[in-house]
Design a protein around this motif. Structure first.
Motif: not given
Lengths: 463, 111
Positions: A15-19, A21-22, A30, A430, A433, A437
């Motif tokens: 999730d960290c990475q997704a967040a 990037y989001a 968004r 995804q 975010g 996730g």
């Protein structure tokens, strides 16, 4: 295979990475996009918003395009050390450069000088150094800064090399990713497909034609069309006349299904046991690179995908005899290779803007094929078909722009298109975010080979 | 064409030995003389900044009247398209002397 940033191309998950990037996307955009994705009805086409909105394209550009591996060319385009080609990779311009004699000695860089940002090359070319036309900074084909003319004290020339773009080769097909750290690991794709692409001689191919089909439609409409053959009978008379699989991928009736069944069984017996005549499928996702190969007979006793079914060139690769096979390869989400016994076709689907997509097709024959092979006969089927696809996709885009447009249902013959749209919805959700996730289990379904009666074994070739 | 001896001249030979003789203004470089006279394969991509190695020449006569090789030029000679030889130089670094002189330069086919 080679990568410029191996071996850790496998994106870290979670999730960290997704967040992180989001966060690249405007919060308002968004929120709107997530709400629109959430109300997307499974099995139905997307809402107008996704096919037209510049904000959606911008979000795709920031979150999705940068993590896709995309075909940019073929190794035969840069045979000598110092040869380079300038290509577009989404909205970026890149250089693909040969820096050594070895088959893996190819790298890709942004076409941007590290001094003050000038474009370095204005076109394909060759030279032992890449020289910036602005202040003559020069770079080796490996990317390192060579000339240090007036470089200020304290600036380490080793930190001033060209900025790399991810590059992977699969049987001579050059694929790039803007952000290889985020893109899925390409190695499973290479391991699975390279032996069959080599068997088809794609690695020893010579380009005989390349044509561009700028299409006034969102890239998703272009792909949606590419993934189904429901439109083949009404829109592609030539394609339908030469491709046996349209008997099941383009219509649903018992008699033609039976015909295809027999055709397919005969072909299976003929190629029985060949490790190079297998089909492979990985639906893929954000962490796994989508890939596959789907092999089948052209049908009707045809030996090649040509107007008269006769070969147009010599056998490619390690094939020993004409067996009338067509091998359809998927390399990631936006690149495809089709291979008959005597010619291969590389497809690039390049998003250019919310309402603009470029389709590029490159035709290859064996590098030792006679010099007088006829490019028009070789290009015939896909040229005719792609011009028709351009027309119907542009009509589709025009209608989707109407206030009267509402999402419509995908039929059983459009299941690949449906699967693509579902993957898109999942992946964008995804990446923005949203949702849980967690990647969902259901991905892009395997193409079905053979007969529509058996859901796991019916044909749905791209057309 | 110049009268030999009155001012510096540069004789360019192609790899087949065909000669072209050019008058050279003192202080100009062999690369500039070649470009002005449309001689040979010289590309001079960097315009004379010693950073591209596309004005590679072989000095056949006159090395002693030409400037010494700098470290940068030596490094750049690793990137010539044609074979590097003992008499390899970059034309942009070869300033023609003020006094009358005859310089003979062979221009490789490839840059």
């Amino acid at each position: 295979m080679s990568t410029t940033t191996p071996p850790d191309v496998q994106a870290a998950s979670g999730d960290c990475q997704a967040a992180a990037y989001a966060a690249r996307v405007d919060p308002q955009q968004r929120e709107t996009m997530l709400a629109m994705l959430e109300r997307q009805r499974p099995g139905w086409s997307l809402e107008q918003y996704f096919y037209r909105d510049p904000g959606v394209f911008e979000a795709e550009r920031k979150l999705w395009f940068n993590r896709q591996w995309m075909t940019v060319g073929h190794a035969s385009e840069i045979p000598k050390v110092g040869d380079r080609i300038v290509r577009r990779l989404f909205d970026e311009e890149i250089l693909v450069v040969r820096h050594g004699e070895g088959p893996e000695d190819i790298r890709a860089f942004f076409n941007v000088c590290t001094h003050r940002g000038s474009r370095l090359c204005t076109g394909d070319g060759s030279g032992r150094l890449i020289v910036c036309p602005y202040h003559a900074w020069s770079f080796r084909p490996t990317g390192e800064l060579q000339s240090r003319r007036e470089l200020p004290e304290g600036v380490d020339p080793d930190t001033m090399g060209l900025r790399p773009v991810g590059l992977v080769q699969v049987a001579g097909v050059l694929m790039c990713a803007l952000d290889p750290q985020q893109a899925p690991d390409p190695r499973p794709m290479v391991e699975a497909l390279e032996p069959m692409l080599r068997h088809q001689g794609v690695d020893r191919g010579r380009i005989v034609a390349r044509r561009h089909y700028p299409t006034g439609a969102n890239w998703k409409l272009v792909l949606e069309n590419f993934f189904e053959c429901y439109h083949c009978v009404p829109a592609h008379p030539e394609y339908t006349s030469v491709n046996g699989h349209v008997q099941v991928s383009g219509r649903r009736d018992e008699r033609s299904a039976q015909q295809w069944d027999e055709e397919f069984s005969r072909w299976q017996q003929q190629v029985d046991g060949s490790p190079f005549r297998q089909s492979v499928w990985e639906s893929g996702g954000l962490e796994r690179m989508s890939h596959g190969v789907h092999q089948k007979p052209i049908g009707g006793g045809r030996m090649s995908l040509t107007e008269d079914g006769k070969p147009v060139s010599t056998l490619m690769g390690d094939q020993q005899a004409f067996d009338g096979t067509e091998a359809g390869f998927r390399l990631g989400r936006l690149s495809f290779v089709g291979a008959a016994n005597d010619y291969a076709t590389m497809f690039q689907i390049i998003p250019r803007g919310p309402l603009e997509t470029e389709v590029v097709i490159t035709w290859l024959v064996a590098d030792d094929a006679p010099a007088d092979v006829d490019p028009d006969r070789i290009a015939w089927m896909w040229h005719v078909t792609t011009l028709q696809d351009k027309r119907i996709t542009e009509l589709n885009a025009a209608g989707v722009s109407s206030s009267a447009y509402r999402p419509g249902p995908y039929t059983a013959l459009e299941d690949q298109t449906d699967a693509f749209v579902q993957s898109y919805v999942q992946e964008m959700t995804q990446l923005l975010g949203g949702g849980s996730g967690e990647p969902q289990a259901a991905g892009w379904s395997a193409p079905r080979i053979g007969r529509y009666k058996d859901a796991a074994n019916a044909d749905a070739s791209p057309a | 064409m110049s009268v030999a001896g009155a001012q510096p001249e540069v004789v360019f030979l192609d790899m087949a030995g065909q000669a072209t003789t050019c008058a050279a203004a003192p202080g100009s470089s062999v690369m500039q003389v070649a470009m002005q006279n449309g001689v040979g394969s010289i590309r001079a991509e960097c315009g004379g900044a010693c950073s591209c190695a596309t004005c590679h020449v072989y000095v056949v006569e006159g090395m002693q009247v030409l400037p010494e090789q700098s470290e940068v030029e030596q490094e750049m000679l690793d990137f010539t398209a044609a074979e590097r030889r003992d008499n390899s130089r970059l034309g942009c670094q070869l300033l023609v002397p003020a006094e009358p002189a005859r310089i003979v330069i062979q221009v490789p086919d490839e840059q």
